[in-house]
Design an enzyme around this catalytic site. Structure first.
Site, PDB file in Angstrom:
ATOM      1  N   GLY A 128       0.824  -1.204   0.000  1.00 39.91           N
ATOM      2  CA  GLY A 128       0.000   0.000   0.000  1.00 39.91           C
ATOM      3  C   GLY A 128       0.858   1.253   0.000  1.00 39.91           C
ATOM      4  N   GLY A 129       0.506   2.208  -0.809  1.00 44.70           N
ATOM      5  CA  GLY A 129       1.307   3.423  -0.986  1.00 44.70           C
ATOM      6  C   GLY A 129       2.039   3.416  -2.309  1.00 44.70           C
ATOM      7  CG  ASP A 131      -2.160   1.944  -4.185  1.00 48.00           C
ATOM      8  OD1 ASP A 131      -1.441   2.456  -3.293  1.00 48.00           O
ATOM      9  OD2 ASP A 131      -3.395   1.851  -4.078  1.00 48.00           O
ATOM     10  CB  SER A 168     -26.515   7.304   0.308  1.00 48.22           C
ATOM     11  OG  SER A 168     -25.578   6.732   1.216  1.00 48.22           O
ATOM     12  N   GLY A 216     -15.441   4.895   6.474  1.00 50.53           N
ATOM     13  CA  GLY A 216     -14.114   5.109   7.050  1.00 50.53           C
ATOM     14  C   GLY A 216     -13.501   3.861   7.641  1.00 50.53           C
ATOM     15  CB  SER A 217     -14.174   0.276   7.085  1.00 54.05           C
ATOM     16  OG  SER A 217     -14.069   0.179   5.675  1.00 54.05           O
ATOM     17  N   GLY A 220     -11.351   0.072   1.832  1.00 57.66           N
ATOM     18  CA  GLY A 220     -11.610   0.475   0.446  1.00 57.66           C
ATOM     19  C   GLY A 220     -13.094   0.548   0.156  1.00 57.66           C
ATOM     20  CB  SER A 222     -15.261   5.416  -0.887  1.00 63.19           C
ATOM     21  OG  SER A 222     -13.852   5.365  -1.009  1.00 63.19           O
ATOM     22  CG  ASP A 266      -8.771   0.938  -2.140  1.00 66.40           C
ATOM     23  OD1 ASP A 266      -7.884   0.133  -1.807  1.00 66.40           O
ATOM     24  OD2 ASP A 266      -8.999   2.003  -1.536  1.00 66.40           O
TER      25      ASP A 266
END
Length: 447
Positions: A128-129, A131, A168, A216-217, A220, A222, A266
């Site tokens: 991660g990072g 990407d 939503s 905010g989990s 990924g 959203s 994600d």
């Protein structure tokens, strides 16, 4: 093909000769079905001395097969297959309503449809990072991840007018636009309208979105939402987008159009699903599916604990800060080290070397924390250190950092005490299973 019961046989003969089925049905003036007469019935009746001026009822056959108004397609096909060339369809009160022939339209009339889609969230193990575009345009990036059975759900119902309604469930919002032009003319206020602005459907619709995971989990979420919405629209198309296209349209909507800073992993993970090594470069991004032994997958699932720290964070803001840090400080070397560690974890996973894999999670977390001071904080550090003291072999905070979900690798003899320690720290343990499929979509009739 109908002759009334007060008519004579000659009238029936005229209609039989005009019918390619050589059959007429005898009813009263209210269309109550009494019987039928075939060409063969007429011949037998006349050979036995009957006369053409006699009533049709003298010649009709009262033994016949019929079906009710709610007869299934299967029932009608079976009778046709048995050789019945014309079958009366009769109402409950005995009236003749229709005639079933081999050419009868048995297909259901086309009905309005809605489409649904669901996209899983991902767990990122390493890389991660790397990407982030500003890194991998100059240095090849790689991310190791898998998807879990927690989903974003989208339902798309086309409308007869041009109105657009977006609901939503997670945010408890309802947004309305009189037309697509009105949506395009308005500022991008939410992710869902951003997805619509990228797809530009030419019809009005109602869009309903909900998720199995909190906002905010760090999973990924959203991106899973954007991917599910793109897939719901894709299901309406005749020329379907490929999985890569679905992922990249979701990226365009979330990162470029809506402006949420972040990486590419994600959307690819959610679209493709399963265990993947995602390689990123300046020309092409490639998703390599990882084939693992079932025992390895099952054991890894048993060794992992996924828990919510209950600490909220804003991943977009964090990614913006990390980019500033990357620009002001030379972080490329750390990210390159993370990519190398990601590939090492990939090798351990392929060989089923899960203890080594678990230790690498700790290395990945230590490297990730060094990318920015905003990734961790004293409360998160306390949770992590407490988990390690309780028996975790390794772990990491998922997503951009500063909050969300932790992932820990633990041996079976320490699992119970680790779970208790995390609960004591107000973390919420999440039951999960790996998901092999990526985003799926389907259509169904509107009831």
């Amino acid at each position: 093909m109908i002759v009334y019961d007060d008519e004579d046989l000659l009238s029936a003969i005229d209609k039989i000769e005009a019918s390619r089925f050589q059959t007429v049905f005898v009813t009263d003036r209210e269309l109550q079905l009494k019987g039928l007469i075939t060409n063969g019935d007429v011949r037998r009746f006349l050979l036995n001395g009957g006369q053409t001026d006699e009533a049709v009822t003298a010649c009709m056959n009262k033994s016949f097969r019929s079906v009710g108004m709610n007869a299934s397609r299967e029932e009608m096909l079976k009778l046709l297959d048995l050789g019945f060339t014309v079958i009366p369809k009769v109402a409950p009160d005995g009236r003749l309503m229709d005639l079933i022939t081999p050419e009868y339209e048995l297909a259901s009339p086309e009905a309005p449809v809605l489409t649904r889609a669901r996209a899983p969230v991902r767990i990122s193990f390493g890389g991660g990072g790397s990407d982030l575009t500003y890194y991998f345009v100059d240095h090849p990036g790689a991310v190791l991840s898998t998807t879990v059975a927690l989903y974003a759900h989208a339902t798309l119902i086309p409308r007869a007018d041009r109105n657009i309604h977006i609901y939503s469930e997670d945010l408890d919002t309802h947004t309305h636009y009189p037309s697509l032009l009105d949506l395009l003319a308005s500022p991008r206020q939410d992710l869902l309208s951003a997805v619509v602005s990228v797809i530009k459907p030419i019809y009005g619709f109602d869009l309903y979105v909900r998720s199995d995971f909190p906002v905010g989990s760090g999973l990924g979420g959203s991106s899973a939402v954007a991917t599910a919405v793109v897939a719901a629209f894709n299901e309406m198309r005749l020329d379907r987008w490929t999985t890569y296209e679905v992922a990249e349209l979701a990226f365009q909507a979330e990162r470029v159009c809506f402006g949420v800073a972040g990486g590419w992993q994600d959307q690819y993970a959610s679209a493709f699903g399963g265990f993947n090594l995602i390689e990123l470069g300046d020309k092409k991004n490639l998703v390599h599916a990882i084939r693992l032994e079932a025992a390895t997958v099952n054991e890894l699932e048993e060794c992992l604990i996924l828990c919510d720290s209950r600490i909220k964070h804003d991943s977009g803001t964090l990614h913006k800060k990390q980019r500033e840090t990357y620009s002001n400080e030379n972080k490329a070397e750390q990210l390159t080290e993370m990519v190398a560690l990601c590939r090492e974890m990939h090798r351990h996973l392929l060989r089923g070397e899960l203890m080594d894999f678990g230790r690498c999670l700790d290395k990945a977390w230590q490297l990730k924390r060094g990318l920015s001071a905003d990734i961790s904080n004293p409360e998160l550090a306390h949770i992590y250190e407490s988990a390690m003291q309780a028996g975790a072999l390794g772990g990491k905070l998922l997503g951009a950092g500063a909050g969300g979900f932790f992932l820990f690798f633990v041996q079976p003899q320490y699992r119970q005490q680790l779970a208790k320690r995390l609960k004591d720290l107000n973390c919420k343990l999440s039951i999960f299973k790996f998901e092999n499929e990526g985003v799926v979509s389907w259509r169904t009739k509107i009831l």
